[in-house]
Design a protein around this motif. Structure first.
Motif, PDB file in Angstrom:
ATOM      1  N   ARG A   1      -3.129   4.898  11.231  1.00 24.41           N
ATOM      2  CA  ARG A   1      -3.662   5.142   9.892  1.00 24.41           C
ATOM      3  C   ARG A   1      -3.230   6.524   9.401  1.00 24.41           C
ATOM      4  O   ARG A   1      -3.198   7.486  10.177  1.00 24.41           O
ATOM      5  N   VAL A   2      -2.919   6.599   8.119  1.00 28.29           N
ATOM      6  CA  VAL A   2      -2.598   7.875   7.483  1.00 28.29           C
ATOM      7  C   VAL A   2      -3.659   8.135   6.427  1.00 28.29           C
ATOM      8  O   VAL A   2      -3.850   7.329   5.510  1.00 28.29           O
TER       9      VAL A   2
ATOM     10  N   PHE B   1     -11.495  18.749  15.971  1.00 26.84           N
ATOM     11  CA  PHE B   1     -11.352  17.327  16.267  1.00 26.84           C
ATOM     12  C   PHE B   1      -9.985  16.980  16.860  1.00 26.84           C
ATOM     13  O   PHE B   1      -9.746  15.842  17.251  1.00 26.84           O
ATOM     14  N   ASN B   2      -9.089  17.978  16.895  1.00 24.62           N
ATOM     15  CA  ASN B   2      -7.757  17.804  17.498  1.00 24.62           C
ATOM     16  C   ASN B   2      -6.941  16.696  16.833  1.00 24.62           C
ATOM     17  O   ASN B   2      -6.161  16.005  17.502  1.00 24.62           O
ATOM     18  N   TYR B   3      -7.107  16.528  15.534  1.00 22.52           N
ATOM     19  CA  TYR B   3      -6.300  15.558  14.814  1.00 22.52           C
ATOM     20  C   TYR B   3      -4.980  16.181  14.372  1.00 22.52           C
ATOM     21  O   TYR B   3      -4.889  17.388  14.141  1.00 22.52           O
ATOM     22  N   ILE B   4      -3.960  15.343  14.260  1.00 20.04           N
ATOM     23  CA  ILE B   4      -2.681  15.760  13.724  1.00 20.04           C
ATOM     24  C   ILE B   4      -2.805  15.859  12.205  1.00 20.04           C
ATOM     25  O   ILE B   4      -3.293  14.933  11.551  1.00 20.04           O
ATOM     26  N   VAL B   5      -2.375  16.979  11.646  1.00 22.35           N
ATOM     27  CA  VAL B   5      -2.374  17.156  10.187  1.00 22.35           C
ATOM     28  C   VAL B   5      -0.958  17.498   9.736  1.00 22.35           C
ATOM     29  O   VAL B   5      -0.387  18.497  10.180  1.00 22.35           O
ATOM     30  N   ILE B   6      -0.402  16.676   8.881  1.00 20.60           N
ATOM     31  CA  ILE B   6       0.900  16.956   8.280  1.00 20.60           C
ATOM     32  C   ILE B   6       0.641  17.733   6.993  1.00 20.60           C
ATOM     33  O   ILE B   6      -0.109  17.291   6.122  1.00 20.60           O
TER      34      ILE B   6
ATOM     35  N   LEU C   1      11.457  14.360   5.512  1.00 17.45           N
ATOM     36  CA  LEU C   1      10.759  15.085   6.573  1.00 17.45           C
ATOM     37  C   LEU C   1       9.423  14.428   6.891  1.00 17.45           C
ATOM     38  O   LEU C   1       9.038  14.308   8.061  1.00 17.45           O
ATOM     39  N   TYR C   2       8.721  13.988   5.851  1.00 15.52           N
ATOM     40  CA  TYR C   2       7.433  13.306   6.024  1.00 15.52           C
ATOM     41  C   TYR C   2       7.627  12.009   6.812  1.00 15.52           C
ATOM     42  O   TYR C   2       6.907  11.739   7.786  1.00 15.52           O
TER      43      TYR C   2
ATOM     44  N   PHE D   1      -2.809  13.705   6.127  1.00 18.50           N
ATOM     45  CA  PHE D   1      -1.754  14.270   5.286  1.00 18.50           C
ATOM     46  C   PHE D   1      -2.398  15.210   4.287  1.00 18.50           C
ATOM     47  O   PHE D   1      -3.034  14.775   3.329  1.00 18.50           O
ATOM     48  N   ASP D   2      -2.286  16.508   4.540  1.00 19.08           N
ATOM     49  CA  ASP D   2      -2.856  17.544   3.682  1.00 19.08           C
ATOM     50  C   ASP D   2      -1.916  17.747   2.497  1.00 19.08           C
ATOM     51  O   ASP D   2      -0.858  18.367   2.629  1.00 19.08           O
TER      52      ASP D   2
END
Length: 201
Positions: free
Chosen positions: A2-3, A25-30, A95-96, A113-114
């Motif tokens: 999920r994004v 929360f150690n989530y990946i943030v782009i 890149l995204y 996705f910030d």
């Protein structure tokens, strides 16, 4: 995978939410702003294309993009802004996509996705859901005045330059209010996660 698109107006506290997602929360943030910088960094195809269109005058002595000069050019000319966006946005998208494909390939269940201009750029349909961080106008005005040492009138102008919260709320899936303390904000975020199991979707 999920994004989840994360957005919010100036001084809403979106950056604080991003920090919480990453650090607690150690989530990946782009980060869309980081992608935008990367798209025109020294040696990138994006920078080469910008220089080819606008000339060497938009580069610093070290060959990097002269951001202040470029900013002046697009601020004073809507057509120039459109041309620059037509060059840079596809590079950002590449890149995204590369990051999304990588995280999906290694089994990451969800990424955020910030993107400050998520709704303004009509990108809400490219993500699975959206989160909007909001705060009362007077609180945002005070934050801008204290943070940037601006007058009340200048702070209001910065807010009014952006899409209104009312317009964004109509487009958002989830609203996180950030009118109080950091603890209050953490409670709001915990409520969001309690209603979802991102790691199983």
């Amino acid at each position: 995978m999920r994004v989840i698109g994360l957005t919010g107006g100036i001084a809403s506290g979106k950056s604080t939410v991003t920090d919480i997602l990453k650090k607690r929360f150690n989530y990946i943030v782009i980060d869309a702003d980081q992608l935008a910088r990367q798209a025109v960094e020294l040696g990138s195809p994006g920078l080469d294309k910008v220089a080819a269109v606008f000339g060497q005058k938009v580069l610093n002595e070290n060959g990097e993009l002269n951001r202040s000069l470029m900013g002046e050019l697009i601020a004073n000319d809507q057509q120039t802004r459109k041309i620059l966006n037509s060059i840079v946005h596809p590079e950002i998208k590449k890149l995204y996509d590369q990051q999304i494909q990588y995280y999906e390939s290694v089994g990451v269940p969800a990424v955020f996705f910030d993107c400050p201009l998520l709704f303004e750029s009509n990108l809400q349909n490219t993500v699975d859901e959206t989160i909007l961080v909001v705060a009362d106008k007077e609180i945002r005005i005070r934050r801008i005045m204290e943070r940037d040492q601006l007058s009340r009138e200048q702070a209001i102008k910065r807010i009014e330059m952006q899409m209104s919260d009312e317009e964004k709320i109509a487009l958002a899936d989830t609203i996180i209010e950030n009118n109080g303390s950091l603890d209050d904000l953490l409670i709001m975020i915990n409520i969001y996660f309690s209603n979802r199991k991102l790691w199983t979707d």
